[in-house]
Each structure stands twice: as C-alpha cells, then as structure tokens.
Design a protein around this motif. Structure first.
Motif, PDB file in Angstrom:
ATOM      1  N   LEU A 140      17.344   5.126  -8.813  1.00  0.00           N
ATOM      2  CA  LEU A 140      17.948   6.296  -9.601  1.00  0.00           C
ATOM      3  C   LEU A 140      19.199   6.869  -8.656  1.00  0.00           C
ATOM      4  N   TYR A 141      19.089   7.145  -7.470  1.00  0.00           N
ATOM      5  CA  TYR A 141      20.307   7.506  -6.735  1.00  0.00           C
ATOM      6  C   TYR A 141      21.366   6.612  -6.811  1.00  0.00           C
ATOM      7  N   ARG A 142      21.128   5.411  -6.793  1.00  0.00           N
ATOM      8  CA  ARG A 142      21.925   4.215  -6.647  1.00  0.00           C
ATOM      9  C   ARG A 142      22.840   4.225  -8.100  1.00  0.00           C
ATOM     10  N   VAL A 143      22.119   4.148  -9.096  1.00  0.00           N
ATOM     11  CA  VAL A 143      22.842   4.071 -10.670  1.00  0.00           C
ATOM     12  C   VAL A 143      23.644   5.598 -10.916  1.00  0.00           C
ATOM     13  N   ASN A 144      23.264   6.440 -10.055  1.00  0.00           N
ATOM     14  CA  ASN A 144      24.296   7.608 -10.032  1.00  0.00           C
ATOM     15  C   ASN A 144      25.293   7.857  -9.073  1.00  0.00           C
ATOM     16  N   HIS A 145      25.366   6.612  -8.253  1.00  0.00           N
ATOM     17  CA  HIS A 145      26.285   6.286  -7.316  1.00  0.00           C
ATOM     18  C   HIS A 145      26.248   7.254  -5.942  1.00  0.00           C
ATOM     19  N   ILE A 146      25.119   7.617  -5.748  1.00  0.00           N
ATOM     20  CA  ILE A 146      24.713   8.417  -4.499  1.00  0.00           C
ATOM     21  C   ILE A 146      23.966   7.455  -3.493  1.00  0.00           C
ATOM     22  N   LEU A 147      24.921   6.677  -2.971  1.00  0.00           N
ATOM     23  CA  LEU A 147      24.615   5.501  -2.164  1.00  0.00           C
ATOM     24  C   LEU A 147      23.835   5.670  -0.954  1.00  0.00           C
ATOM     25  N   ASP A 148      24.174   6.504  -0.209  1.00  0.00           N
ATOM     26  CA  ASP A 148      23.621   6.989   1.068  1.00  0.00           C
ATOM     27  C   ASP A 148      22.314   7.407   0.958  1.00  0.00           C
ATOM     28  N   THR A 149      22.011   8.352  -0.138  1.00  0.00           N
ATOM     29  CA  THR A 149      20.632   8.822  -0.325  1.00  0.00           C
ATOM     30  C   THR A 149      19.893   7.912  -0.769  1.00  0.00           C
ATOM     31  N   ALA A 150      20.335   6.752  -1.659  1.00  0.00           N
ATOM     32  CA  ALA A 150      19.600   5.866  -2.014  1.00  0.00           C
ATOM     33  C   ALA A 150      19.097   4.926  -0.807  1.00  0.00           C
ATOM     34  N   LEU A 151      20.056   4.667   0.121  1.00  0.00           N
ATOM     35  CA  LEU A 151      19.449   3.740   1.303  1.00  0.00           C
ATOM     36  C   LEU A 151      18.581   4.465   1.991  1.00  0.00           C
ATOM     37  N   ILE A 152      18.418   5.708   2.074  1.00  0.00           N
ATOM     38  CA  ILE A 152      17.454   6.575   2.607  1.00  0.00           C
ATOM     39  C   ILE A 152      16.086   6.248   2.066  1.00  0.00           C
ATOM     40  N   TYR A 153      15.994   6.262   0.733  1.00  0.00           N
ATOM     41  CA  TYR A 153      14.697   6.026   0.184  1.00  0.00           C
ATOM     42  C   TYR A 153      14.345   4.598   0.155  1.00  0.00           C
ATOM     43  N   PHE A 154      15.374   3.681   0.060  1.00  0.00           N
ATOM     44  CA  PHE A 154      15.172   2.435   0.481  1.00  0.00           C
ATOM     45  C   PHE A 154      14.348   1.952   1.547  1.00  0.00           C
ATOM     46  N   GLU A 155      15.011   2.610   2.749  1.00  0.00           N
ATOM     47  CA  GLU A 155      14.478   2.329   4.197  1.00  0.00           C
ATOM     48  C   GLU A 155      13.074   3.000   4.136  1.00  0.00           C
ATOM     49  N   GLU A 156      12.704   4.131   3.557  1.00  0.00           N
ATOM     50  CA  GLU A 156      11.279   4.463   3.886  1.00  0.00           C
ATOM     51  C   GLU A 156      10.344   3.594   2.981  1.00  0.00           C
ATOM     52  N   SER A 157      10.708   3.066   1.690  1.00  0.00           N
ATOM     53  CA  SER A 157       9.747   2.318   0.942  1.00  0.00           C
ATOM     54  C   SER A 157       9.776   0.902   1.548  1.00  0.00           C
ATOM     55  N   GLY A 158      10.786   0.445   2.259  1.00  0.00           N
ATOM     56  CA  GLY A 158      10.784  -0.801   2.852  1.00  0.00           C
ATOM     57  C   GLY A 158       9.670  -1.026   3.939  1.00  0.00           C
ATOM     58  N   GLN A 159       9.858   0.367   4.736  1.00  0.00           N
ATOM     59  CA  GLN A 159       8.864   0.296   5.829  1.00  0.00           C
ATOM     60  C   GLN A 159       7.359   0.421   5.354  1.00  0.00           C
ATOM     61  N   LEU A 160       7.197   1.276   4.291  1.00  0.00           N
ATOM     62  CA  LEU A 160       5.793   1.021   3.760  1.00  0.00           C
ATOM     63  C   LEU A 160       5.352  -0.088   3.168  1.00  0.00           C
ATOM     64  N   PHE A 161       6.399  -1.029   2.544  1.00  0.00           N
ATOM     65  CA  PHE A 161       5.911  -2.320   2.124  1.00  0.00           C
ATOM     66  C   PHE A 161       5.695  -3.291   3.295  1.00  0.00           C
ATOM     67  N   ASP A 162       6.599  -3.207   4.243  1.00  0.00           N
ATOM     68  CA  ASP A 162       6.190  -3.845   5.615  1.00  0.00           C
ATOM     69  C   ASP A 162       4.900  -3.775   6.106  1.00  0.00           C
ATOM     70  N   GLN A 163       4.316  -2.355   6.135  1.00  0.00           N
ATOM     71  CA  GLN A 163       2.920  -2.140   6.697  1.00  0.00           C
ATOM     72  C   GLN A 163       2.104  -2.813   5.779  1.00  0.00           C
ATOM     73  N   LEU A 164       2.038  -2.562   4.596  1.00  0.00           N
ATOM     74  CA  LEU A 164       1.294  -3.024   3.566  1.00  0.00           C
ATOM     75  C   LEU A 164       1.235  -4.401   3.410  1.00  0.00           C
ATOM     76  N   ASN A 165       2.126  -5.318   3.978  1.00  0.00           N
ATOM     77  CA  ASN A 165       2.338  -6.558   3.692  1.00  0.00           C
ATOM     78  C   ASN A 165       2.394  -6.967   1.990  1.00  0.00           C
TER      79      ASN A 165
END
Length: 644
Positions: A185-210
C-alpha cells in the motif's frame, strides 16, 4: 450397520487428510493430468459417500475451492456450497472460513461489491465468536478490497487494525501477510522507504516460517519498489525470481502483476519487443483467470506501447478495454454499497459495545436486588426474634416504628438510585463529545507518525491537552454535584452572561467542528444575561450543539443566536442538517422508547440528550420548542428568564 458407517467415515477422513498433506506438498510440481485425477477423486468421494461426516464434507469442498488450476467460476461454486453447508449445520467457525473464501474468489474475479459483503460478514462472525485472529484476518481482507478500489487511506486504516490484533495474538503467518500488504500500500502511494521497512519485517517472518509462497510475494513486491526507484536490474532479478517460484506453485495472479511491471522496465530500457511480450502475457493471464484488475492494468500498458509504435488501431482497442474494466471496478453504485457496508459494520461494532454495557448494568441490578432481598429477610428475622422477647404491645409499637424507618430508608435509597442513574446518563452523554475529539486527534497523530510527518504533532498535542483539561473539568464538576448534593440535582439561579459561557462551550467542540468541516457562528449580544443555574444551562447548550454536529453533514453550518424576547431571553441553535421526521417530533423529548438515530458520520447516542435538555430548561422556569424541515435543517429555541 452404524458401526460400519462410522468406521468408513474414519477411513475416508484419514485418507483425505493424508491425501491433502501429500497433495499440498507436491501439487505445484505435478502435471495437469494429476490435478485432474485429484479433482476427480475428491468429486467421487463427495458424490458417492452419502454418509460422510460433516468435517470431511466441509474439508473436501474447501480443498476443491483452493485448487488454483480450476476455473474461477467453478471455485466460486464450491466455496458457495461450503458456505451453504456450514450455514445449514449452524457451524459458525466453518461459516467464517467459507465466507472469507467467497470474498477472496469474488475479489479475484473483480466482483468488489460481493467481496465486501463476504469480508464484512466474516468480520461480524469473528466478533460474534470472539475469535481475535479471525477478526484480524477479515479486517486485512477488507483492506485488500479498498486497495483495489484505490481508497488507500481506508485500506491503511483496516490493515493497521488487523496488524495490531495479530501482534496481540502472536499470529506470525498472518502478521507477515498483513505487513507485506501494508508495505505494498505504501509502495503504490510512492512512500518507498516505508514500504521497504514493512517488506523487510514480513520477509524475516516468512523466512522463519519457511513460507515459500509468502517469500515469493515479498520478493516480487521488493522488485516493484526497485522498479519505481529506477533500479531496473535489481527489480528484474527480484521479479523473475518471484515469478519462477509462483509458476512452480501454480499461482498466476501475482505473475500477471509482475509481467506488467516487467513491461514497464523494458519500455524504459527501449526494448519494446520484450515490453510487448510481458504486457501480452499479463493480459493473457488476466483473461484466462478472469482477473479484471490485471486485464485493466495490462490493457493500459498495451495501449501505451501501441501508441508509441504509432499502431493507433490496437492502441484504441486496448484503451477501450482499459476503460471498460476500470469502470466495472469503480462504478458509483459499487462505491456507495461498499461505504454502506463499512458503516453497517462499524455501527454493529458500536452496538455490540452498547449491548455489553447494558448486560453489565442488568447484572448489577440483579445483584443489587438480591442483596436488598437478603437485607430485608435479615431485618424481618431480627424483628421476629426481637418481638418474641418483648411485651406484645410494646413489640407492635416498635415494629411499626421500625417499619416506618425502613419505608423512609427505602424511599431515600430509591431516590439516590434514581439520581445515580441520571448522573450516569449525564456523564456518558456530556463526555462523549470531548472523548470523540481526543480519539480523532489520536488517530491523526498515529497517521502523522506512520507517515513520518512530525510537523503537525505540536498543534495536535496542544489540542489534546486542551480537550483533556476540559474533559477533566467536566468530570470533576459532575461528580461534585453527586457528592455534595447527596443525590439531589443542584439548582442555584445566578446572573449568567451568555456570550462567554457559550463561546467556552463552542471551544470544547472545535475538534469535532474541524473533523466534519463545519462552520460555526456565535451571534450573542454582549452583556445578554439570564437568571438561571449555570451547570444546567451549560448542559443544555452542550447537548444542543452536540446534537447539531451529529446530524449535520460535512461542510454544513451551525449558528447559535441570542436575543431578548419580552421578559425572557431566546437562545437558538440552528443547523443545516438532515432535519427531524414528523413522526418523531411528538416524542422527541421523551424516554419511552429507544429512538436514538445515527448521525451523518454514523455517530451513536443513547437518546438521552434531549430529555436532559427538556428537564433542565423546565427546572430553570423556561421552555423549549423545535422547528425542523427534513433535509434542510433544525432550529431548537430555548426561552429562559431574563435578568431584571
């Protein structure tokens, strides 16, 4: 016979669970014929085993729905069957699961109105069963539809609600999904730094969950951020990795999205052949899967590419496709229905809170009555024992005296209890306005912090400080009445100058005026005075202004006028709101029924305000009348004695 049927069900259920586990682990790498074999096997079990236990039947229907290789209409058919079956056997949990399934398939098909209905119904079922995890999932699903509708502010509101609950219940899987969707949602609103912060946290969780498919989506979304930043090589690498994983998993929906962005990347690089290739792939997937959103986006991209080549015939064709699918996703009727569904859901949430409070009050009343009964029984037993130890005449005399005393105490208790109830009504009603103002400011502060917009926080904090001070003053004042007067409403007429009193009350509601973009005019002559009790007059004015705010739509006008009228002073509160229906005018100041009406923004009240106004005006030897025209506005006129 019954034993054989039970054993058969257990065998089928065991087979089904084992089949589903094996199927889910390999389903994405098998051939189309194997998919068909699995589909046929499930259909055969469903159609030939008449004695299936409910849980097995429901699992089969949901597994058929989850098969991404099926036609969307067929998946919708099985999701509908699962919902009807769960409703038939009155299993609320299964109703919730199948309702959410229906919402997802409707959204995928572009039926946004039906998707909204399903997701809101799912949220209501989750609240009814008090399942916080299910409620969070439904709220996040509602947000995804608002995102498709491009109503990003409302989508962010529901995503954040869901994320808060998921953190509370420690649901890592769904938290990761919601974080990723919020980042998008932040990405489509062009708030790219905030979008990457959310993707970083979600990516870590997906890695932990495999969680393979979650990682694929996350990679793709990060690739989209890189594309917007102009880092095309990084974008292409991420999108290709994500597409390869999703192709293996059989999930073509995000691949269509990524192909559109790949077309953009190659267009920027000047390689129109590859750009056309990716755009056509996206369009084709959208057509095959019935994905209106992707058909819309791919058509727009193809129209741009053909226009750049000078092929205006094809450019015009795909421009028409774009407009057709855009209109089907964004028609006015759908938007209004979505708004109505949202309002109904939020009102039902508030009503649930009111019902809970009413139940608690009933329990307290029952406990009070029980204690009263016990107390009376103890007194009666004590009197009987006392009577047996005294002379008959004296005992009767004492008994009468005690009974009279009990009567007096009972009357006093009844009076105190009635006064207490009325004070609770005043407190809940008079403090609602300032509390709502504070809630609105807190919501703004959260949004400013999330958007890293710290410039406006100082002013908001000053408003909160002012509102909280006013709130504290009101609470102290009301509670002091109850304590000092020992259950009696105070009435101390004094010389009251109206203008500063009304301006002070208007200041309390400034946040609510600002929130609804209302204009307020105070037209009170200087030194206009009345002879009345200050606290009760403040309550009258507060309630009338609060009522005007509640029933006046955004951009309306509220006017407070004061004028001399013979031996009285007239105070008028005039709004340009929705007006009052004729059938409600006769009972407007009564409490004989629950007649509370929702405001223009869905505000809720208990229907007590106007009754309090009526009582306090009469207490001050005044009168009140109302004139109203529906859809034009309402005028309340209060007459109070003028100071001689």
């Amino acid at each position: 016979m019954m034993v054989m049927m039970t054993v058969a069900n257990k065998v089928i259920k065991y087979f089904l669970k084992a089949y589903l586990i094996i199927g889910l682990s390999s389903i994405y790498t098998e051939s189309i014929s194997q998919h068909n074999n699995k589909f046929d096997s499930l259909i055969q079990i469903l159609n030939t085993q008449s004695g299936l236990v409910d849980s097995v039947r429901f699992e089969i229907l949901r597994e058929l729905f989850k098969d991404n290789t099926l036609d969307p209409d067929l998946r919708l058919h099985y999701a509908t069957q699962a919902y009807n079956f769960s409703k038939e056997i009155k299993n609320l949990k299964w109703q919730y699961l199948s309702t959410i399934d229906l919402g997802h398939i409707h959204k995928k098909k572009g039926n946004l109105d039906d998707a909204f209905k399903a997701f809101f119904h799912g949220a209501e079922l989750a609240i009814k069963t008090q399942n916080k995890k299910h409620e969070a999932i439904a709220l996040s699903a509602i947000a995804t539809v608002y995102r498709v509708e491009e109503n990003y502010k409302t989508a962010l509101h529901y995503y954040n609600q869901g994320i808060s609950i998921l953190r509370e219940v420690n649901d890592s899987t769904n938290l990761a999904k919601s974080l990723m969707n919020t980042g998008e949602l932040y990405r489509v609103n062009h708030i790219l730094d905030t979008a990457l912060i959310y993707f970083e946290e979600s990516g870590q969780l997906f890695d932990q969950l495999n969680f393979k498919i979650g990682n694929a989506y996350n990679l793709g979304n990060i690739g989209l951020v890189y594309a917007e930043q102009g880092k095309y090589k990084l974008a292409e690498d991420n999108l290709l990795k994500a597409s390869a994983i999703l192709e293996d998993l059989g999930d073509r929906y995000p691949i269509a999205v990524y192909n559109t962005y790949m077309a953009d990347i190659y267009k920027e690089r000047g390689d129109l052949n590859l750009a056309f290739d990716y755009a056509h792939k996206s369009y084709q997937i959208g057509k095959e899967e019935g994905l209106k959103e992707q058909i819309r986006d791919a058509s727009f991209k193809l129209s741009e590419l053909y226009d750049e080549l000078g092929d205006y015939k094809n450019a015009f064709y795909f421009q028409k496709e774009f407009i057709t699918y855009k209109d089907s996703l964004n028609n006015a009727k759908t938007i209004q229905q979505m708004a109505d569904l949202r309002t109904e859901f939020e009102v039902s949430q508030k009503q649930a809170e009111v019902d809970l409070l009413e139940n608690e009050k009933k329990i307290q009343l029952i406990l009070g009555l029980a204690l009263s009964v016990v107390f009376i029984l103890v007194v009666i037993i004590s009197l009987i024992l006392y009577k047996s130890n005294k002379v008959k005449i004296r005992s009767n005399k004492l008994l009468r005296e005690q009974n009279e005393e009990l009567e007096t105490q009972r009357d006093q208790l009844d009076q105190l209890n009635n006064t207490k109830d009325r004070f609770f009504a005043i407190i809940s009603h008079d403090l609602r306005g300032p509390v709502s103002g504070i809630n609105g400011l807190v919501a703004l502060i959260k949004m400013y912090i999330e958007d890293k917009n710290y410039d406006g926080l100082d002013e908001l904090i000053r408003h909160i400080d002012k509102s909280s001070s006013t709130l504290s003053f009101l609470l102290d004042n009301l509670l002091s009445w109850a304590v000092n007067q020992q259950g009696q409403f105070p009435h101390h007429p004094e010389d009251l100058e109206l203008k500063p009193l009304i301006e002070e009350i208007v200041d309390i509601f400034l946040d609510l005026f600002r929130a609804k973009d209302l204009k307020v005019n105070v037209e009170i002559p200087d030194s206009l005075k009345v002879l009345a009790d200050k606290n009760s007059v403040q309550t009258v004015i507060r309630n009338l202004i609060s009522n005007a705010i509640k029933f006046t739509a955004k951009g309306g006008i509220i006017t407070i006028k004061g004028e001399t009228f013979g031996k009285n002073v007239k105070i008028k509160v005039i709004d340009t709101g929705v007006g009052i229906p004729t059938e409600k005018m006769a009972t407007l100041f009564q409490l004989k029924e629950k007649k509370s009406t929702g405001g223009t923004n869905g505000e809720k009240g208990m229907g007590l305000g106007l009754r309090l106004v009526f009582e306090f005006v009469e207490m001050n030897n005044g009168s009140i009348k109302v004139n109203s025209i529906e859809n034009e506005g309402t005028t309340f006129t209060v007459c109070l004695p003028k100071l001689n």
